[in-house]
Design an enzyme around this catalytic site. Structure first.
Site, PDB file in Angstrom:
ATOM      1  N   HIS A   1       0.795  -1.236   0.000  1.00 34.48           N
ATOM      2  CA  HIS A   1       0.000   0.000   0.000  1.00 34.48           C
ATOM      3  C   HIS A   1       0.820   1.275   0.000  1.00 34.48           C
ATOM      4  O   HIS A   1       0.255   2.354   0.148  1.00 34.48           O
ATOM      5  CB  HIS A   1      -0.929   0.044   1.213  1.00 34.48           C
ATOM      6  CG  HIS A   1      -2.025  -0.962   1.188  1.00 34.48           C
ATOM      7  ND1 HIS A   1      -3.246  -0.722   0.609  1.00 34.48           N
ATOM      8  CD2 HIS A   1      -2.073  -2.218   1.660  1.00 34.48           C
ATOM      9  CE1 HIS A   1      -4.021  -1.790   0.735  1.00 34.48           C
ATOM     10  NE2 HIS A   1      -3.324  -2.720   1.373  1.00 34.48           N
TER      11      HIS A   1
ATOM     12  N   LYS B   1      -7.865  14.456   4.165  1.00 35.77           N
ATOM     13  CA  LYS B   1      -7.024  13.260   4.206  1.00 35.77           C
ATOM     14  C   LYS B   1      -5.994  13.457   5.294  1.00 35.77           C
ATOM     15  O   LYS B   1      -5.867  14.556   5.837  1.00 35.77           O
ATOM     16  CB  LYS B   1      -6.335  13.030   2.850  1.00 35.77           C
ATOM     17  CG  LYS B   1      -5.643  14.297   2.288  1.00 35.77           C
ATOM     18  CD  LYS B   1      -5.005  14.065   0.932  1.00 35.77           C
ATOM     19  CE  LYS B   1      -5.985  14.154  -0.214  1.00 35.77           C
ATOM     20  NZ  LYS B   1      -6.145  12.908  -0.940  1.00 35.77           N
ATOM     21  N   ARG B   2      -5.226  12.392   5.658  1.00 35.61           N
ATOM     22  CA  ARG B   2      -4.166  12.571   6.629  1.00 35.61           C
ATOM     23  C   ARG B   2      -3.230  13.702   6.174  1.00 35.61           C
ATOM     24  O   ARG B   2      -3.021  13.912   4.975  1.00 35.61           O
ATOM     25  CB  ARG B   2      -3.351  11.268   6.779  1.00 35.61           C
ATOM     26  CG  ARG B   2      -4.079  10.202   7.579  1.00 35.61           C
ATOM     27  CD  ARG B   2      -4.336  10.619   9.017  1.00 35.61           C
ATOM     28  NE  ARG B   2      -3.124  10.607   9.799  1.00 35.61           N
ATOM     29  CZ  ARG B   2      -2.794   9.643  10.654  1.00 35.61           C
ATOM     30  NH1 ARG B   2      -3.599   8.613  10.854  1.00 35.61           N
ATOM     31  NH2 ARG B   2      -1.672   9.703  11.346  1.00 35.61           N
TER      32      ARG B   2
ATOM     33  N   LYS C   1       1.342  14.506   0.467  1.00 34.73           N
ATOM     34  CA  LYS C   1      -0.001  14.820  -0.029  1.00 34.73           C
ATOM     35  C   LYS C   1      -0.138  16.304  -0.389  1.00 34.73           C
ATOM     36  O   LYS C   1      -1.105  16.719  -0.996  1.00 34.73           O
ATOM     37  CB  LYS C   1      -1.045  14.418   1.009  1.00 34.73           C
ATOM     38  CG  LYS C   1      -1.111  12.897   1.246  1.00 34.73           C
ATOM     39  CD  LYS C   1      -2.138  12.543   2.297  1.00 34.73           C
ATOM     40  CE  LYS C   1      -2.114  11.079   2.709  1.00 34.73           C
ATOM     41  NZ  LYS C   1      -2.790  10.192   1.742  1.00 34.73           N
TER      42      LYS C   1
ATOM     43  N   THR D   1      -8.292   6.855  -2.148  1.00 33.12           N
ATOM     44  CA  THR D   1      -9.668   6.359  -2.279  1.00 33.12           C
ATOM     45  C   THR D   1     -10.635   7.510  -2.046  1.00 33.12           C
ATOM     46  O   THR D   1     -11.750   7.491  -2.551  1.00 33.12           O
ATOM     47  CB  THR D   1      -9.950   5.224  -1.274  1.00 33.12           C
ATOM     48  OG1 THR D   1      -9.452   5.606   0.005  1.00 33.12           O
ATOM     49  CG2 THR D   1      -9.279   3.941  -1.711  1.00 33.12           C
TER      50      THR D   1
ATOM     51  N   LYS E   1     -14.374   8.747  -3.822  1.00 35.00           N
ATOM     52  CA  LYS E   1     -15.593   9.114  -3.082  1.00 35.00           C
ATOM     53  C   LYS E   1     -16.112  10.473  -3.541  1.00 35.00           C
ATOM     54  O   LYS E   1     -17.303  10.651  -3.790  1.00 35.00           O
ATOM     55  CB  LYS E   1     -15.311   9.174  -1.571  1.00 35.00           C
ATOM     56  CG  LYS E   1     -15.000   7.827  -0.948  1.00 35.00           C
ATOM     57  CD  LYS E   1     -14.344   7.965   0.429  1.00 35.00           C
ATOM     58  CE  LYS E   1     -13.634   6.664   0.785  1.00 35.00           C
ATOM     59  NZ  LYS E   1     -12.687   6.807   1.907  1.00 35.00           N
TER      60      LYS E   1
END
Ligand code: 26V
Length: 820
Positions: free
Chosen positions: A364, A555-556, A561, A663, A667
C-alpha cells in the site's frame, strides 16, 4: 458435523420491528416502554437489528458449510469502520421504515444515529479500504471475513487549541457496542517469549522445542457485516487480549503476587491501543506483539475451522486464502510454517508449498520510511522459534536465487530477508513477497512502481506473481447512505440497479442534455452544501455562502499529499485580492480536514499554518464574500460522510509517484465533485474514465519527478527567482502576515521548500496548479457546463466500486466463488 438448515425467522416489517424494539426496552434494558428515552429506543433498535443480523450470520455460515466453500480471510491490523447503525439499516433496506417507527414513538432516529461513536480502528486509507472490502464481499455473497484486533482505544481524537492539534484518547466503546457478539468459547491461546531447545526425534531428525513461553488469550468479538439486500451476513472477527491464568505462573509460584498481577495486566496491553501511523512505531516491542497476536489468533481460528471439515492439510490452500493487508501481518508466513512443520509434522517443502499457495500480499505504499524492518534481536526475544524459521526460509530462498544468478552477491544482499547494514533487521516486505503467490499494488501506476522501484529483483525472479488490483470504495456507504439527496435522484432516474452495479451510472449520460435533470442534480449538491455550511457555522462560527465553490482537501496531513501546495495557492489568491486588486471570478471556500501523526512535527505545523491563514482571511472584510478558509477538526468516517457529498472541487494533489492509489479521490468524484489532481495513483485511471474535459490535471509526471530527483536537477530557488507570485507568498510568510504574534513561525517552510531537491517538489508544480485553478474558476461560472461535468463524474465512476475490486481479487487471487 451435523448438517443443519437454519431458517431466518425475524421479519423486517413494521409490526415485528416495533414489537422487538418494545421487547428489548423491557427485557434487555429493564425499563418500562413509557420511561424509555430516545437513547434507550436507539439501543433497543440496535438490539433488534442485532437479532436479525445474528440469524442471518448463522444462515450464511450454514450455507458456506453446506458447499464446503473455500474462504478468504482478510488479515488487517486496521479497520476504519465508521458508524454501524445507519449502515446496517441501509443495507437491510429498513432505514426509512425505522425512521417512521421512531417518529411514531415520538423519537428522532437521526439524532440517535448521530450519537453513535465511530469505531475508528484504523489510521486512514488502508483501514478504510478494508472496511469497504468487507461491505462488498457480503454484498456479492462471497465467503470472505475480516480478522483484526479489538483495540480498546481507536485512533486518537483531534482537538484544536490555538491552531495546534491536540490528541485525545478515543475510548470508542464508552456507550457499549451493541452489535458485536463476544465469543469467549472460541478463545485461543497465543504463546510468546521463551526459548528454543533443540532435541532430536528417535530417527535423529532435528526437533526444535519452544519452551518456557508465556501466553496470552485471544478472545474473539464478531461484528456482523451485512451485504446490501440483507441476504449474506459475514463477520469481522476482532481479537481482544486477555491475561491467561498461566501467565507467568513462575512468578506466582515464587510468591511475588503483585508482580505477577502486573505482568497479567501488561499482557492485556496488547489490544489496548491502535498505533498512529508513524515511523517510530517500528521498533516498539508492543507493536511487534500486536502484529504477531493478530496472526497467531487468526491462524488458530482458521486451522480449527479447517480441521472441523477436513484433516488433510495438503488441501489447506484449496479451502483457505489469506490476504495480507500490507506487511503488518507478514508473520502469517512464518506462523503457518511453524504450525505445519512443528505441530502437524509436515515436511518443509510441502509446508512451504501450502503456505505460499495460501498467502497473498498487498502493498500500500512506496514511501521508503514506511517499509517495516524489525530488529533480529527483538524478534528473537519475542518469537525465538519464528526467528529460526525466518532464517531457514531465507537460506533456502537465497540458494534458489544463487542457482539462478551465480556469484551475484549484490543481488543476494538485496533480496535477503535479513538486512545486514548495521544492526541486523528482518525485511518484512521481502518476507511477504517470498511467502506469497501473489503480490499486488493498488492502482495501475503503483503496481508498475511496485515492480520497477520497490521489488525489481523479485519481479525479475518471479514476474508471474506481480499484479494490479485498483482500489475502490463501497457505493453503499459513500453514496446511498452518505448522500440521500443524490441517491434518491439516481434511483428515481435509473431504478435501484446502480446500488449493486455501479456501471449502471453510465446511463446518466442519456440525461445530460435534460436541463431539468441537470437542475435536480445541482439542487442535490446545493442541499448538501447548505447542510455542511450549517454544520461549519454551528461548530466553527464560520459563515460559508452556499453558492461559493466548496474546494476540499480531506485526508491525513502528510508532506507528500502536499496540503502545503494548496495553502500556498490560497495565500496567493488572498494576496492577489488585497495587494494586487485582482478579484477571483468565483467565491470560494477552501476546506481542510485531516489528522497529523502525533510525532510528525511538520504535519502539525501545517495544521497551524492553515488555521493562521484562515484567521487572517476570514477576518479581512476585503475577502468577505470571496474567500473563506476552514479547518474541520477530527476528520473521521462520520465527518467524511458530511463533507464528501458537499464537495465541488476535490484536491488530489500528491507529488506524482507518491500516493499509491487514494480512495478519497473516488468518493468525491462519484458524488459529483470535479478533481484537481496530479497524474498519480488512481487519479490516472479516474482521468481515463471521465476524460480530460472533466478533470483538472496539472503537474509533473512520475518519470519527470523521478528523473529530476535522481539527477539532482531540482533547484526550487530558480523557480522562486522567476516567479513573482511565489516571491509574494513567501515574503508575506516571512513578514509574519499570518503570524503577527509569533515572528518566524513559518520560516521553516520557506527554507524547506527552497532547499535543493526538496522531496515533494512543491514549487515545481505551483504554476500549473494555479493555472488549473483558474480554469476551474472560469468553468464554474458557466453553471450549465459545470453541471454537465459534475454529472459525468458521477456517471463514469462505475469502475471504482469495491464490488469490481473484490470480484477481481476473488477470481485472480483467492479463487473463491459466490455462495448464493
Ligand atoms: C506509512 C507510514 C509509516 C511511517 C511514516 C510515514 C508513513 C506514511 C504512510 C504510510 C502508509 C501506510 C499505508 C497506507 O495507508 N497506504 C494507503 O493505502 C490506501 C489503500 O490502498 C491508498 O489508497 C493510499 O494511497 C495509501 O497511502
Amino acid at each position: 458435523m451435523k448438517r443443519s438448515n437454519f431458517k431466518v425467522r425475524k421479519k423486517n416489517d413494521r409490526v415485528s420491528l416495533t414489537e422487538d424494539i418494545r421487547n428489548h426496552v423491557i427485557y434487555s434494558l429493564s425499563k418500562e416502554v413509557k420511561d424509555a428515552s430516545e437513547w434507550d429506543a436507539g439501543k433497543a433498535l440496535a438490539l433488534a437489528l442485532r437479532d436479525r443480523l445474528v440469524e442471518r450470520m448463522i444462515e450464511t455460515r450454514d450455507r458456506y458449510r453446506r458447499v464446503k466453500a473455500k474462504r478468504m480471510y482478510y488479515f488487517s491490523i486496521e479497520y476504519l469502520l465508521g458508524r454501524c447503525l445507519g449502515n446496517n439499516l441501509c443495507n437491510m433496506e429498513i432505514l426509512d421504515l425505522c425512521e417512521d417507527i421512531f417518529k411514531d414513538l415520538g423519537y428522532d432516529l437521526d439524532e440517535v444515529r448521530a450519537s453513535e461513536r465511530d469505531p475508528a480502528l484504523g489510521n486512514g486509507g488502508l483501514g478504510r479500504l478494508a472496511a469497504c472490502f468487507l461491505d462488498s464481499l457480503a454484498t456479492l455473497d462471497l465467503p470472505g471475513c475480516g480478522y483484526g484486533i479489538h483495540y480498546e482505544y481507536g485512533l486518537f481524537r483531534q482537538s484544536i487549541h490555538n491552531g495546534y492539534q491536540k490528541e485525545l484518547a478515543d475510548y470508542w466503546m464508552k456507550e457499549g457496542m451493541p452489535l458485536q457478539v463476544a465469543r469467549p468459547d472460541q478463545s485461543v491461546i497465543v504463546p510468546l517469549y521463551g526459548r528454543v531447545e533443540s532435541a532430536a526425534t528417535p530417527s535423529g531428525d532435528y526437533l526444535p522445542m519452544w519452551v518456557d513461553w508465556d501466553d496470552i488469550i485471544g478472545v474473539p468479538y464478531d461484528i456482523p457485516v451485512v451485504g446490501y439486500g440483507g441476504k449474506t451476513v459475514n463477520y469481522l472477527r476482532l481479537f481482544a487480549a486477555r491475561a491467561s491464568e498461566n501467565f507467568d505462573m513462575d512468578i506466582f509460584n515464587h510468591g511475588d503476587y503483585i508482580r505477577a498481577v502486573q505482568r497479567k495486566i501488561e499482557s492485556e496491553m496488547v489490544s489496548k491501543v491502535l498505533y498512529p501511523t508513524e515511523s517510530v512505531s517500528f521498533g516498539k516491542e508492543l507493536r511487534l506483539v500486536q502484529e504477531y497476536f493478530l496472526v497467531a489468533c487468526g491462524l488458530r481460528d482458521i486451522t480449527r475451522r479447517f480441521l472441523a471439515q477436513n484433516k488433510n492439510f495438503e488441501e489447506f490452500a484449496d479451502y483457505v486464502a489469506i490476504q495480507l493487508n500490507d506487511t503488518h501481518p507478514a508473520l502469517t508466513v512464518v506462523e503457518l510454517m511453524r504450525y505445519l512443520v512443528d505441530e502437524r509434522r509436515i515436511e518443509w517443502d510441502k509446508a512451504w508449498e501450502i503456505t505460499r499457495a495460501t498467502c497473498a500480499y498487498t502493498n500500500h505504499t512506496l514511501l521508503p520510511e514506511a517499509l517495516e524492518l524489525w530488529s533480529v534481536s527483538l524478534i528473537e526475544k519475542v518469537l525465538p522459534r519464528h526467528l529460526q524459521i525466518i532464517y531457514e526460509i531465507n537460506s533456502r530462498f537465497l540458494k534458489k536465487v544463487e542457482s539462478k544468478y551465480p556469484a551475484d552477491n549484490e543481488k543476494l544482499r538485496r533480496m535477503s530477508l535479513i538486512c545486514e547494514d548495521g544492526t541486523k533487521k528482518v525485511r518484512m516486505a521481502n518476507l511477504a513477497v517470498v511467502g506469497s503467490h501473489s503480490v499486488n499494488g493498488v492502482s495501475e501506476l503503483h503496481s508498475e512502481l511496485v515492480k520497477t522501484r520497490l521489488f525489481p529483483d523479485f519481479y525479475e525472479f518471479a514476474p508471474q506473481k506481480f499484479n494490479n488490483k485498483t482500489n475502490g470504495v463501497t457505493p453503499r456507504r459513500w453514496m446511498l447512505k452518505a448522500n440521500p439527496a443524490l441517491a434518491a435522484l439516481l434511483t428515481d432516474t435509473l431504478g435501484k440497479g446502480w446500488i449493486t452495479d455501479l456501471n449502471e451510472l453510465h446511463k446518466l449520460e442519456e440525461h445530460i442534455n435534460d436541463s431539468e435533470f441537470r437542475a435536480r442534480f445541482m439542487e442535490a449538491k446545493r442541499t448538501n452544501k447548505i447542510k455542511l455550511g450549517n454544520f461549519i457555522n454551528s461548530t466553527l462560527d464560520i459563515n460559508i455562502p452556499p453558492d461559493s465553490i466548496f474546494d476540499i482537501q480531506a485526508k491525513r496531513i502528510h508532506e507528500y499529499k502536499r496540503q502545503l501546495l494548496n495553502v500556498l495557492h490560497v495565500i496567493h489568491l488572498y494576496l492577489e485580492l488585497v495587494d494586487n486588486d485582482v478579484e477571483p471570478s468565483c467565491s470560494r471556500a477552501f476546506l481542510f480536514a485531516g489528522k497529523a501523526a502525533p510525532g510528525y512535527w511538520e504535519a502539525k505545523q501545517i495544521i497551524k499554518l492553515i488555521h493562521s491563514v484562515a484567521k487572517v482571511i476570514n477576518n479581512d472584510p476585503r475577502a468577505e464574500g470571496l474567500l473563506k478558509v476552514a479547518f474541520l477538526p477530527d476528520y473521521r468516517v462520520s465527518l467524511a460522510e458530511k463533507i464528501v457529498p458537499a464537495c465541488d472541487v476535490s484536491e488530489q494533489i500528491s507529488t506524482a509517484g507518491t500516493e499509491a492509489s487514494g480512495t478519497g479521490n473516488m468518493k468525491f468524484a462519484m458524488n459529483g465533485a470535479l478533481t484537481v489532481g496530479t497524474y498519480d495513483g488512481a487519479n490516472i485511471e479516474m482521468l481515463e474514465e471521465v476524460g480530460q474535459d472533466n478533470f483538472y490535471l496539472f503537474g509533473l509526471k512520475q518519470e519527470e519527478v523521478e528523473k529530476a530527483l535522481r539527477e539532482g536537477s531540482y533547484h526550487p530557488r530558480e523557480i522562486y527567482n522567476h516567479s513573482p507570485e511565489i516571491r509574494q507568498v513567501f515574503t508575506a510568510l516571512l513578514e509574519n502576515r499570518f503570524s503577527p504574534d509569533e515572528p518566524d513561525l513559518f520560516r521553516w517552510l520557506v527554507d524547506k521548500l527552497l532547499t535543493d531537491n526538496e522531496q515533494y517538489m512543491h514549487l515545481a508544480d505551483f504554476k500549473s496548479y494555479s493555472e488549473a485553478q483558474k480554469r476551474i474558476d472560469r468553468d464554474y461560472a458557466e453553471k450549465e457546463i459545470w453541471a454537465a461535468k459534475a454529472i459525468l463524474n458521477t456517471a463514469r465512476m462505475g469502475k471504482f466500486s469495491t464490488d469490481r475490486t473484490m470480484l477481481e481479487y476473488a477470481e485472480d487471487i483467492w479463487k473463491i466463488k459466490a455462495v448464493k
